[in-house]
Scaffold this motif. Structure first.
Motif, PDB file in Angstrom:
ATOM      1  N   PRO A  27       0.825  -1.225   0.000  1.00 35.94           N
ATOM      2  CA  PRO A  27       0.000   0.000   0.000  1.00 35.94           C
ATOM      3  C   PRO A  27       0.853   1.267   0.000  1.00 35.94           C
ATOM      4  CG  PRO A  27      -0.842  -1.601   1.559  1.00 35.94           C
ATOM      5  CD  PRO A  27       0.461  -2.138   1.075  1.00 35.94           C
ATOM      6  N   LEU A  28       2.013   1.221   0.688  1.00 43.34           N
ATOM      7  CA  LEU A  28       2.886   2.398   0.716  1.00 43.34           C
ATOM      8  C   LEU A  28       3.354   2.758  -0.679  1.00 43.34           C
ATOM      9  CD1 LEU A  28       4.547   4.540   2.169  1.00 43.34           C
ATOM     10  CD2 LEU A  28       6.340   2.821   2.528  1.00 43.34           C
ATOM     11  N   ALA A  29       3.763   1.749  -1.479  1.00 45.13           N
ATOM     12  CA  ALA A  29       4.229   2.014  -2.832  1.00 45.13           C
ATOM     13  C   ALA A  29       3.106   2.568  -3.696  1.00 45.13           C
ATOM     14  CB  ALA A  29       4.800   0.730  -3.441  1.00 45.13           C
ATOM     15  N   GLN A  30       1.889   2.054  -3.493  1.00 44.14           N
ATOM     16  CA  GLN A  30       0.757   2.537  -4.278  1.00 44.14           C
ATOM     17  C   GLN A  30       0.432   3.991  -3.945  1.00 44.14           C
ATOM     18  OE1 GLN A  30      -2.340  -0.321  -3.496  1.00 44.14           O
ATOM     19  NE2 GLN A  30      -1.127  -2.042  -4.263  1.00 44.14           N
ATOM     20  N   ARG A  31       0.465   4.344  -2.625  1.00 39.36           N
ATOM     21  CA  ARG A  31       0.211   5.747  -2.249  1.00 39.36           C
ATOM     22  C   ARG A  31       1.308   6.657  -2.794  1.00 39.36           C
ATOM     23  NH1 ARG A  31      -0.715   3.280   2.765  1.00 39.36           N
ATOM     24  NH2 ARG A  31       1.213   4.137   3.616  1.00 39.36           N
ATOM     25  N   TRP A  32       2.532   6.176  -2.712  1.00 34.97           N
ATOM     26  CA  TRP A  32       3.672   6.972  -3.204  1.00 34.97           C
ATOM     27  C   TRP A  32       3.541   7.204  -4.709  1.00 34.97           C
ATOM     28  CZ3 TRP A  32       9.460   5.201  -2.266  1.00 34.97           C
ATOM     29  CH2 TRP A  32      10.300   6.267  -2.548  1.00 34.97           C
ATOM     30  N   ALA A  33       3.181   6.171  -5.453  1.00 40.54           N
ATOM     31  CA  ALA A  33       3.030   6.310  -6.900  1.00 40.54           C
ATOM     32  C   ALA A  33       1.930   7.315  -7.219  1.00 40.54           C
ATOM     33  CB  ALA A  33       2.728   4.944  -7.520  1.00 40.54           C
ATOM     34  N   ALA A  34       0.846   7.286  -6.439  1.00 41.38           N
ATOM     35  CA  ALA A  34      -0.275   8.190  -6.706  1.00 41.38           C
ATOM     36  C   ALA A  34       0.136   9.654  -6.574  1.00 41.38           C
ATOM     37  CB  ALA A  34      -1.431   7.865  -5.746  1.00 41.38           C
ATOM     38  N   VAL A  35       0.896   9.979  -5.497  1.00 37.74           N
ATOM     39  CA  VAL A  35       1.272  11.381  -5.311  1.00 37.74           C
ATOM     40  C   VAL A  35       2.309  11.826  -6.331  1.00 37.74           C
ATOM     41  CG1 VAL A  35       0.728  11.270  -2.865  1.00 37.74           C
ATOM     42  CG2 VAL A  35       3.073  10.848  -3.592  1.00 37.74           C
ATOM     43  N   LEU A  36       3.178  10.925  -6.765  1.00 32.89           N
ATOM     44  CA  LEU A  36       4.166  11.296  -7.772  1.00 32.89           C
ATOM     45  C   LEU A  36       3.495  11.557  -9.121  1.00 32.89           C
ATOM     46  CD1 LEU A  36       7.196   8.922  -7.040  1.00 32.89           C
ATOM     47  CD2 LEU A  36       6.984  11.348  -6.547  1.00 32.89           C
ATOM     48  N   ILE A  37       2.529  10.742  -9.489  1.00 31.59           N
ATOM     49  CA  ILE A  37       1.836  10.924 -10.762  1.00 31.59           C
ATOM     50  C   ILE A  37       1.058  12.238 -10.753  1.00 31.59           C
ATOM     51  CG2 ILE A  37      -0.037   9.992 -12.176  1.00 31.59           C
ATOM     52  CD1 ILE A  37       0.958   7.189 -11.401  1.00 31.59           C
ATOM     53  N   GLU A  38       0.509  12.599  -9.568  1.00 30.85           N
ATOM     54  CA  GLU A  38      -0.239  13.849  -9.475  1.00 30.85           C
ATOM     55  C   GLU A  38       0.675  15.070  -9.540  1.00 30.85           C
ATOM     56  OE1 GLU A  38      -2.472  13.734  -5.918  1.00 30.85           O
ATOM     57  OE2 GLU A  38      -3.760  12.057  -6.530  1.00 30.85           O
ATOM     58  N   SER A  39       1.907  14.949  -9.005  1.00 33.14           N
ATOM     59  CA  SER A  39       2.768  16.123  -8.856  1.00 33.14           C
ATOM     60  C   SER A  39       3.731  16.338 -10.016  1.00 33.14           C
ATOM     61  CB  SER A  39       3.578  16.005  -7.556  1.00 33.14           C
ATOM     62  OG  SER A  39       4.460  14.897  -7.628  1.00 33.14           O
ATOM     63  N   ALA A  40       3.939  15.334 -10.865  1.00 32.73           N
ATOM     64  CA  ALA A  40       4.910  15.500 -11.946  1.00 32.73           C
ATOM     65  C   ALA A  40       4.579  14.519 -13.070  1.00 32.73           C
ATOM     66  CB  ALA A  40       6.333  15.262 -11.437  1.00 32.73           C
ATOM     67  N   TYR A  41       5.105  14.814 -14.261  1.00 32.34           N
ATOM     68  CA  TYR A  41       4.867  13.932 -15.396  1.00 32.34           C
ATOM     69  C   TYR A  41       6.099  13.091 -15.660  1.00 32.34           C
ATOM     70  CZ  TYR A  41       4.626  12.175 -20.126  1.00 32.34           C
ATOM     71  OH  TYR A  41       4.671  11.356 -21.199  1.00 32.34           O
ATOM     72  N   SER A  42       5.861  11.798 -15.891  1.00 33.97           N
ATOM     73  CA  SER A  42       6.928  10.899 -16.306  1.00 33.97           C
ATOM     74  C   SER A  42       6.311   9.882 -17.259  1.00 33.97           C
ATOM     75  CB  SER A  42       7.542  10.180 -15.105  1.00 33.97           C
ATOM     76  OG  SER A  42       8.491   9.231 -15.543  1.00 33.97           O
ATOM     77  N   PRO A  43       7.030   9.508 -18.320  1.00 31.60           N
ATOM     78  CA  PRO A  43       6.463   8.555 -19.283  1.00 31.60           C
ATOM     79  C   PRO A  43       6.317   7.138 -18.723  1.00 31.60           C
ATOM     80  CG  PRO A  43       8.764   9.016 -19.799  1.00 31.60           C
ATOM     81  CD  PRO A  43       8.362   9.980 -18.723  1.00 31.60           C
ATOM     82  N   MET A  44       6.765   6.887 -17.523  1.00 33.01           N
ATOM     83  CA  MET A  44       6.701   5.542 -16.946  1.00 33.01           C
ATOM     84  C   MET A  44       5.256   5.186 -16.593  1.00 33.01           C
ATOM     85  SD  MET A  44       8.775   4.114 -13.602  1.00 33.01           S
ATOM     86  CE  MET A  44      10.224   4.979 -14.170  1.00 33.01           C
ATOM     87  N   SER A  45       4.853   3.935 -16.869  1.00 34.45           N
ATOM     88  CA  SER A  45       3.504   3.488 -16.539  1.00 34.45           C
ATOM     89  C   SER A  45       3.345   3.376 -15.025  1.00 34.45           C
ATOM     90  CB  SER A  45       3.224   2.125 -17.185  1.00 34.45           C
ATOM     91  OG  SER A  45       4.017   1.125 -16.575  1.00 34.45           O
TER      92      SER A  45
END
Length: 612
Positions: free
Chosen positions: A5-23
């Motif tokens: 769950p920690l990795a999923q929450r971390w991924a969510a905030v990173l996707i919201e705060s910045a753009y990266s071509p990584m899925s």
């Protein structure tokens, strides 16, 4: 592949705060691996660099990352991650700044060949980059600046004076020094004043732009706002040096303060405090109430000692550092009076007391950790007298305690290396005939009573007891074994005895187990179970107190092994009167080792001799 769950929450905030071509799936897998390393305190700096390398460098990326990780990762690891992120950002910035500088230089050089095209390219770089750019003449006067820098310094449009006067003078002076020293580039972190008077932390790269003839023509400053990163670093530093519950300095911070105080050479007094009975509050009213008590203790210590350094360095442990050498008795009384006033939690008036160990110290060259250890050792010595006690450091007592604790600490290694042995002494009837032997432990100069006490202190009682039991039963002759306090009340004692008797094919009727009378009534169930197994059960360290006599009266005890006889006349007379009482109750009384005539006069049934 399942991710945490920690990795999923971390991924969510990173996707919201910045753009990266990584899925999202691939990002979550990477973050799951990074989270595992951070929990283990490993490669935190590399994780920060990875975030920058993968372009998670939005305005909120670092802050939201730290918010997500904070509940599960220590402040020290978060600080290392933030430091790695900042360094990678700075390196990326410097790389971009170098590209911008080269583009500017190229633009100036190309101007000689194609003025129109070079100006267009320069204008594009100058206007579009997020980095603030200022061009100075050789005297340090601003020739031109871009919109990014104007906004960074808090202006809506280009002002007449872009930099505050002090900053402009400092930049001009830096430009002059570069020319004088033939240095083409200078990197530093500065604090600039904004138009509204606020300050902004920036990384500045100053460079010399040379013409086709190689002579200096201009200076260019590439300026990046790093205020947010600076604030994060300060916040993390503060977190790493502060106790989060009470707001007091923590151990690391206090150790630095203590070191500085000792280096001054002036006298100081260190008090090491342990809050008495906090466990009662936690278990009775809940941990939230216990935390509230600790917060209140911290507040009251600061009130009663306004000029002292007060810190929390453990669960219920505080320290106070006071300048000078005050009367510690008066100081302890003052602290106790302040803490004895009840604080009402959930309708209950809770008050606490403290036990305190004091150390007077002065002079440079004193190790702060050694001073803390002395104060803690003094506290533990004070606590042997009960609650609400204080003591002052005693060098001789400390040396004795350290030698004993060092001996105890070395016991596990001695046990593993076979340095602890079992020896046997005869136990004879009054007629002189052998009844059985008594097994006892020996470790160098330490005899049985000390060895079992050390084992109890380290939680080795069960292992040491099993070793003695197995060694004694393997001999095949009737044997008496004295158990420690912890062994006597061990819930697994009967199971260990049963397993050993079976493994050694040793009859239960030949085993005499003496439980420590001081472990009663907790060990009474063991007395009954062992008796039902056919083992002869005894009580040792028997001195005739009411509790011991009550245990004898209600338990199936075969006999007692007397404590060493007292030296006082009245006590010896009492013991002499008690032995017939015990024998009349059908118990066998064992004494010794000692003078056989004296033991005979005492009326014991059996006497222990010296080890063979």
């Amino acid at each position: 592949m399942t991710t945490s769950p920690l990795a999923q929450r971390w991924a969510a905030v990173l996707i919201e705060s910045a753009y990266s071509p990584m899925s999202r799936r691939k990002l979550t897998q990477h973050l799951d691996e990074h989270a595992a390393r951070l929990r283990a305190g490993q490669e935190a700096s590399a994780v920060g660099k990875w975030l920058v390398r993968k372009r998670f460098t939005g305005p909120d990326s670092l802050r939201r990352t730290l918010e997500v990780l904070a509940p599960e990762v220590s402040p020290e690891v978060l600080g290392e991650l933030a430091a790695g992120y900042v360094r990678a950002t700075r390196d990326q910035l410097f790389s971009e700044q170098e590209k911008v500088k080269n583009a500017l230089l190229k633009a100036v050089e190309d101007a000689q060949r194609d003025l129109h095209d070079s100006e267009a390219r320069f204008a594009q770089v100058f206007a579009s980059t997020a980095v603030g750019i200022a061009i100075f003449d050789l005297l340090g006067t601003v020739v031109e600046a871009n919109e990014a820098l104007v906004r960074m310094l808090g202006h809506e449009e280009m002002p007449k004076e872009l930099f505050a006067e002090a900053d402009a003078l400092a930049l001009a002076s830096a430009c002059e020094r570069m020319i004088a020293s033939s240095v083409d580039s200078d990197r530093r972190e500065w604090q600039l004043v904004r138009g509204n008077g606020d300050t902004v932390w920036v990384n500045i790269v100053l460079s010399v732009l040379r013409g086709a003839d190689g002579l200096p023509k201009f200076h260019v400053a590439l300026i990046e706002d790093v205020t947010e990163q600076r604030m994060l670093q300060e916040w993390l530093r503060h977190q790493s040096l502060t106790d989060l519950l009470t707001g007091l300095p923590n151990r690391a911070s206090f150790t630095d303060k203590l070191e500085s105080a000792l280096a001054s050479g002036e006298p100081h007094t260190l008090g090491y405090l342990d809050v008495d009975s906090l466990t009662i509050v936690n278990d009775g009213l809940g941990c939230a109430a216990g935390d509230a008590v600790l917060v209140e203790v911290a507040r009251r210590l600061r009130v009663v000692l306004p000029d002292a350094v007060v810190a929390r360095i453990g669960g219920d442990e505080f320290v106070v550092l006071i300048h000078g050498s005050p009367d510690v008795a008066a100081l302890a009384e003052m602290i106790d009076d302040e803490l004895s006033e009840p604080v009402y939690l959930e309708g209950a008036g809770v008050a606490v007391s403290t036990s305190i160990g004091f150390v007077h110290t002065s002079g440079p060259g004193v190790d702060p950790n050694a001073v803390l250890r002395r104060a803690h050792s003094t506290l533990r010595r004070a606590e042997t007298g009960g609650k609400r006690q204080w003591a002052i450091y005693d060098h001789e007592a400390d040396l004795s305690d350290r030698a004993r604790f060092a001996r105890i600490a070395a016991m596990p290694g001695a046990f593993e290396n076979g340095e602890i042995s079992v020896e046997y002494a005869p136990v004879s009837w009054g007629s002189g005939s052998l009844a059985f032997v008594e097994a006892s432990l020996r470790w160098g100069t330490s005899r049985h009573d000390d060895v079992v006490a050390y084992a109890d202190a380290l939680g080795l009682a069960a292992r040491v007891g099993q070793m003695v039991l197995h060694d004694a039963c393997s001999r095949g002759e009737p044997v008496l074994i004295r158990l420690s306090r912890d062994q006597s009340r061990d819930q697994d004692l009967a199971a260990h005895v049963r397993a050993t008797l079976r493994a050694c094919a040793f009859p239960a009727s030949s085993l005499f187990l003496a439980l420590d009378v001081r472990s009663m009534p907790d060990g009474e169930e063991n007395l009954e179970v062992l008796h039902d197994m056919g083992v002869h059960v005894l009580l040792h360290e028997f001195g005739g107190g009411f509790a011991g006599l009550s245990t004898v009266d209600r338990s199936p005890v075969w006999g007692v092994r007397l404590a060493p006889p007292p030296s006082e006349r009245l006590a010896r007379q009492g013991l002499a009167l008690m032995v017939p009482l015990l024998r009349s109750a059908g118990l066998h009384v064992i004494g010794g080792p000692g003078d056989r005539d004296e033991l005979t006069a005492l009326g014991v049934d059996l006497a222990v001799g010296l080890p063979r």
